[in-house]
Design an enzyme around this catalytic site. Structure first.
Site, PDB file in Angstrom:
ATOM      1  CB  SER A 151     -13.782   6.133   2.900  1.00  0.00           C
ATOM      2  OG  SER A 151     -13.813   5.486   1.656  1.00  0.00           O
ATOM      3  CB  SER A 152      -8.958   5.494   2.309  1.00  0.00           C
ATOM      4  OG  SER A 152      -7.601   5.161   2.434  1.00  0.00           O
TER       5      SER A 152
END
Length: 449
Positions: A151-152
């Site tokens: 994700s991030s």
């Protein structure tokens, strides 16, 4: 595409341009996760944890493994398979913790002008300082440095490969976005991001030019190989961004948009490979059928490590760990024996909600406060009226309304005593943005922090 707290980058409203600080050596003992409190220039104000396996060569490879928004280095250590693979293959794993905030919490900065430039500042400079610390303190091989993340952290993986191509040999991005997808800090809130809104579509040339002209202008050396992963049912970071990432990196390498091969390594994993004229696969893309925002799941970390070329068994180290007292983490090794469920009151759930007009993301940190490890878990909770789960990560969720049961995935079934894992989900709502309530872990009621 929509963003959830676990997914995105941290928002830095203030960037601190710290001067070079000589590191204070506090090495990890082998086979334990240890925090390094001073590792060099750290403008992103990040935290660093490192895992050094018992059996490693004199000059081991380094993998930097990055969490999603709302997470932490120790949580990604306990909730992923990279440490167990390090034990098997003898490489060092760095687990950074992002600390910049923009309403999402602990996200890696891939949006600021400083972060988008080689040696510009912010989180990328901090991450490179961690890599250099490992090389200085543990004799890590500077020619074998790799990045991965979820994700991030997946976004930052693509970002670091663009901004520091001379540092990294390869990377594996799970549920990420292309470099320079975000226009700035205002392009991050869920529901309003141009990058993650579901309609981002640039040409391969435009994506490639961003890497060549903005990340590190004038760089003419070799580029790191790239592996990208995405679930076809991901609605937080839309699946369509996998294709945008493919277009960026194939253009950077001067490759055709048509894969040189495609296959299904295992059920539900569709792989496309893009090789150069010598037959070297420079870009590899996995589409995971039916998966939401829940990667990496079982076996995917191993596929990433294989792509890096780190799957040979190491010879015993000839360089013992320095005998300096470490600052140990409270998170124990992820290899844990099966145990009984926790007693009542032996669990704690921390809830963080980020809401907008028609939806929200909820990030849950589940802490086992009991004296024994839990191996295999289910968390039952109440979803407020009018809310419906549309996607989730790090667990399965059923049903999508009312009383919901979240169950572990293969890679995060164990919760050590005094350890934590992070899960989360996105919902739609008609105005009721309240937090979930009434948590029970394996039938035992949990306190709510």
């Amino acid at each position: 595409m929509r963003i959830r707290r676990k997914l995105l980058l941290g928002l830095a409203t203030t960037l601190v341009a710290a001067g070079l600080v000589a590191p204070t050596f506090q090495p990890a003992y082998a086979a334990s996760l240890v925090e390094v409190t001073s590792f060099g220039n750290n403008p992103g104000r990040m935290r660093m944890h490192v895992y050094v396996p018992d059996n490693r060569p004199a000059h081991p490879a380094t993998v930097i493994a990055m969490h999603g928004c709302g997470g932490s280095g120790p949580a990604f250590y306990s909730g992923s398979e990279f440490a167990s693979l390090a034990d098997r293959y003898g490489f060092i794993v760095i687990y950074p913790t992002a600390t910049q905030q923009a309403g999402f919490g602990n996200c890696f900065d891939t949006w600021s002008d400083a972060a988008k430039r080689h040696d510009g500042g912010s989180d990328p400079v901090s991450l490179v300082s961690m890599v250099r610390y490992a090389q200085q303190q543990y004799g890590a091989d500077p020619e074998r440095v790799y990045a991965t993340g979820s994700s991030s952290g997946g976004m930052m993986t693509n970002h670091m490969l663009a901004v520091y191509p001379e540092v990294f040999k390869a990377g594996a991005a799970f549920m990420g976005v292309p470099y320079n997808c975000f226009a700035g800090a205002a392009d991050y809130p869920p529901g309003s991001s141009q990058c993650t809104g579901g309609s981002m579509n640039r040409t391969p040339q435009q994506w490639g030019d961003a890497v060549r002209q903005q990340a590190y202008p004038g760089y003419s050396g070799p580029r790191p190989r790239v592996q990208v992963w995405h679930g076809t049912a991901d609605t937080l970071v839309p699946y369509s961004l996998l294709q945008e990432s493919i277009e960026q990196w194939t253009n950077v390498f001067g490759l055709s948009q048509t894969p040189t091969s495609s296959d299904t390594p295992q059920a539900g994993w569709n792989r496309r490979r893009y090789a150069d004229g010598s037959g070297t696969v420079q870009v590899e893309a996995y589409s995971i059928q039916g998966a939401g925002h829940s990667l990496p799941s079982g076996g995917m970390a191993a596929a990433a490590i294989a792509f890096f070329g780190l799957t040979s068994t190491p010879s015993p180290t000839t360089t013992p760990s320095p005998t300096v007292t470490p600052t140990p983490t409270t998170t124990p090794s992820p290899t844990l024996p099966p145990t009984t469920p926790p007693a009542s009151g032996a669990c704690r759930v921390t809830v963080a909600v980020n809401a907008w007009n028609t939806g929200l993301t909820a990030n849950l940190t589940i802490t086992n406060t009991g004296a024994s490890a839990v191996n295999g878990w289910s968390l039952v909770f109440g979803l407020p009226a009018g809310q419906t789960i549309t996607s989730g990560w790090n667990a399965t969720y059923s049903p999508t309304t009312g009383q919901v049961t979240a169950r572990n995935l293969a890679y995060n079934a164990a919760i050590p005593a005094n350890g934590s894992i992070d899960i989360g989900f996105q919902v739609t709502h008609g105005g009721n943005a309240a937090k979930p309530t009434s948590f029970a872990l394996n039938g035992a009621s949990c306190t709510v922090a």
